[in-house]
Design a protein around this motif. Structure first.
Motif, PDB file in Angstrom:
ATOM      1  N   THR A   8      14.282 -65.446  71.167  1.00 40.25           N
ATOM      2  CA  THR A   8      13.452 -64.277  70.912  1.00 40.25           C
ATOM      3  C   THR A   8      12.177 -64.403  71.757  1.00 40.25           C
ATOM      4  OG1 THR A   8      12.245 -65.329  69.097  1.00 40.25           O
ATOM      5  CG2 THR A   8      14.312 -64.191  68.546  1.00 40.25           C
ATOM      6  N   LYS A  28       9.157 -64.489  70.812  1.00 43.12           N
ATOM      7  CA  LYS A  28       8.252 -65.461  70.196  1.00 43.12           C
ATOM      8  C   LYS A  28       8.686 -66.882  70.513  1.00 43.12           C
ATOM      9  CE  LYS A  28       6.150 -66.899  65.821  1.00 43.12           C
ATOM     10  NZ  LYS A  28       6.334 -68.317  66.144  1.00 43.12           N
ATOM     11  N   GLN A  29       9.990 -67.124  70.472  1.00 39.44           N
ATOM     12  CA  GLN A  29      10.487 -68.464  70.785  1.00 39.44           C
ATOM     13  C   GLN A  29      10.192 -68.831  72.234  1.00 39.44           C
ATOM     14  OE1 GLN A  29      14.579 -67.761  69.585  1.00 39.44           O
ATOM     15  NE2 GLN A  29      14.345 -69.095  67.789  1.00 39.44           N
ATOM     16  N   ARG A  31       7.612 -67.723  73.977  1.00 43.18           N
ATOM     17  CA  ARG A  31       6.176 -68.027  74.051  1.00 43.18           C
ATOM     18  C   ARG A  31       5.874 -69.417  73.510  1.00 43.18           C
ATOM     19  NH1 ARG A  31       5.861 -62.589  72.317  1.00 43.18           N
ATOM     20  NH2 ARG A  31       5.481 -63.277  70.162  1.00 43.18           N
ATOM     21  N   ASP A  32       6.532 -69.760  72.401  1.00 44.35           N
ATOM     22  CA  ASP A  32       6.326 -71.100  71.837  1.00 44.35           C
ATOM     23  C   ASP A  32       6.814 -72.180  72.797  1.00 44.35           C
ATOM     24  OD1 ASP A  32       5.268 -69.946  69.584  1.00 44.35           O
ATOM     25  OD2 ASP A  32       7.115 -70.054  68.411  1.00 44.35           O
TER      26      ASP A  32
END
Length: 502
Positions: A403, A405-406, A408-409
């Motif tokens: 995703t 977000k994943q 970005r992390d």
């Protein structure tokens, strides 16, 4: 002020370092220890961390301050000790002994970084004789294509040469009296093409099995005996006399297509059989070239390893063993297998498995150390275009199912830099092997046209495989371990033996 250091080489590529701490540094460390303890221990009448040294000493005792002070002293002293002693450690050293505490005189055992003394790799010459693809090899591929596109039709007549026969097979040994122990097969389903040497039944029962099916019609049963030779590959069946009962369930004709231009159009994008033959020959030549080049490169590398002198501590080999096992477990997991089930399948004892791992680890470690030294000596780096292409494919594969977000992390952590660093190291070793092969062939480096270099093509393909292709089969995992030597990230941090430090 320089440290008072005694340096003594040890076996197994270790060094003993004896250092006497400066009294002022020791007093400073004890005071820091007292402040740290004062923050952790409640001392009546004082706020945390505010109690004077003598009060803390009286409250917790000298032993506690010495123990804490030693940790502080060693943490500050050890990196300086390595620098002044001109030591390149493989990993963290060990505090072996403290002979006195006023001031502390400490003995460290430090594993040294590997050292490679290369042989004269520029003088290595080995004959380079790539194999040629024969007409028979091309025809074998064409014949396989014919078989895969053959047609079959059930017939109600006795089986003839070339027919496919489906059957149920029962078999028992005549040289064993116990009926249960004598049974080898009971209604085992199988098939055979009469006259084909490598059919399923020929492999399962014995060579020539299908000839016994000639003249047998569907729903008919035939009984015959076979005596296995004394040198049969299955030791349990050597010399055994076995009775077979075969119930034929179906007979099918087997028609191979004609080998002509129409066949070429049907099985490929080519218009003529000659064009298909030429494409098959080219593919076989490319495969043969890559396989030969890989074997040639490894032969050159092995010669250089034999001519070189390598020194490394046992810790390096142990780390490599752990990596071999970790790689094996990962590859087995891709096939849904565990290490335990894999070993049971192979029937390996603990000693056999450990010996196999040790051999693979030693070969892999020596291979990587020598290639890394060659790369450093010749200032070899990965090809920029190949690295960019491969790293892009690697990262795209990594984030394909993530995703936003994943992703970005992931970018915030250190995984991507570590992956790219590992990829660059692998590609550097591959290019160093290409260099050795080129020199051994008596050709100039770098090649005038690297696109035409077979070793370059193999190295590029290997690198791209590492970016997203499936890893080697589990059965090859131990022997093909090629994981880089683990970096000694905490080499400047010693370990202590608490009982001796006290």
């Amino acid at each position: 002020m320089a440290l008072n250091i005694q340096k003594e080489p040890l076996e197994n590529h270790h060094v003993k370092l004896i250092v006497e701490a400066d009294p002022a540094d020791w007093e400073k460390a004890k005071k820091q220890a007292a402040r740290k303890i004062a923050k952790q221990v409640k001392i009546p009448g004082f706020r945390p961390g505010r109690a004077p040294y003598k009060v803390v000493l009286k409250h917790v005792g000298e032993g506690a301050i010495i123990e804490e002070g030693l940790e502080i002293l060693v943490d500050e002293l050890y990196p300086r000790l390595l620098e002044e002693a001109e030591i390149s450690p493989y990993g963290p050293g060990k505090l072996v002994e403290i002979s006195t505490f006023d001031p502390p005189v400490m003995e460290f055992d430090v594993p040294l970084a590997p050292v490679v003394e290369l042989g004269d790799y520029k003088s290595i010459r080995l004959p380079y004789e790539p194999p040629e693809v024969s007409d028979d090899e091309v025809e074998e591929i064409l014949e396989d294509l014919r078989k895969r596109n053959a047609t079959s039709e059930s017939v109600n007549r006795p089986a003839e040469e070339g027919d496919i026969v489906y059957m149920r097979v029962s078999a028992r040994r005549l040289d064993i009296e116990d009926e249960d122990e004598a049974i080898l097969y009971s209604g085992q389903f199988s098939s055979a093409r009469i006259g084909e040497e490598n059919s399923a039944a020929e492999r399962q029962f014995f060579p020539g099995f299908s000839q016994h099916l000639l003249g047998v019609s569907p729903e008919e049963e035939k009984t015959f005996t076979h005596t296995y030779p004394d040198d049969y590959e299955d030791e349990d069946l050597r010399g055994a006399e076995v009775e077979f009962k075969v119930l034929v369930t179906n007979v099918q004709t087997y028609q191979l297509p004609e080998l002509d231009d129409e066949f070429a159009k049907e099985v490929s994008d080519f218009e003529t059989l000659d064009a298909l033959r030429a494409d098959i020959r080219q593919a076989l030549e490319q495969n043969a070239q890559q396989e030969y080049q890989q074997a040639y490169g490894e032969e050159v590398l092995q010669k250089l390893i034999e001519d070189s002198t390598l020194h490394y501590p046992p810790e390096a080999l142990e780390d490599q063993k752990e990596q071999v096992i970790a790689n094996l477990k990962q590859r087995l997991a891709q096939d849904g297998l565990s290490l335990e089930s894999y070993r049971q399948f192979l029937g390996q004892s603990d000693e056999e498995f450990e010996a196999q791992v040790a051999e693979a680890a030693e070969n892999g470690l020596q291979r990587e150390l020598v290639l890394a030294e060659v790369a450093q000596a010749e200032k070899i780096e990965p090809d920029a275009d190949t690295f960019n292409r491969t790293s892009t494919a690697l990262l795209q594969s990594l984030i394909s199912d993530m995703t936003p977000k994943q992703v970005r992390d992931l970018q915030k952590g250190d995984l991507i830099p570590r992956l790219l660093s590992s990829l660059a190291a692998d590609m550097t070793l591959s290019r160093a092997l290409e260099y050795l092969s080129t020199i051994a062939r008596g050709e100039p480096w770098p090649p005038e046209a690297e696109e035409a270099s077979p070793q370059a093509e193999t190295a590029d393909a290997d690198a791209e495989d590492a970016a997203g292709e499936e890893e080697p089969a589990a059965s090859e995992a131990i022997a093909t371990n090629e994981t880089p030597t683990p970096a000694a990230e905490s080499a400047t941090e010693p370990t202590t033996q608490e009982s001796e430090a006290e």
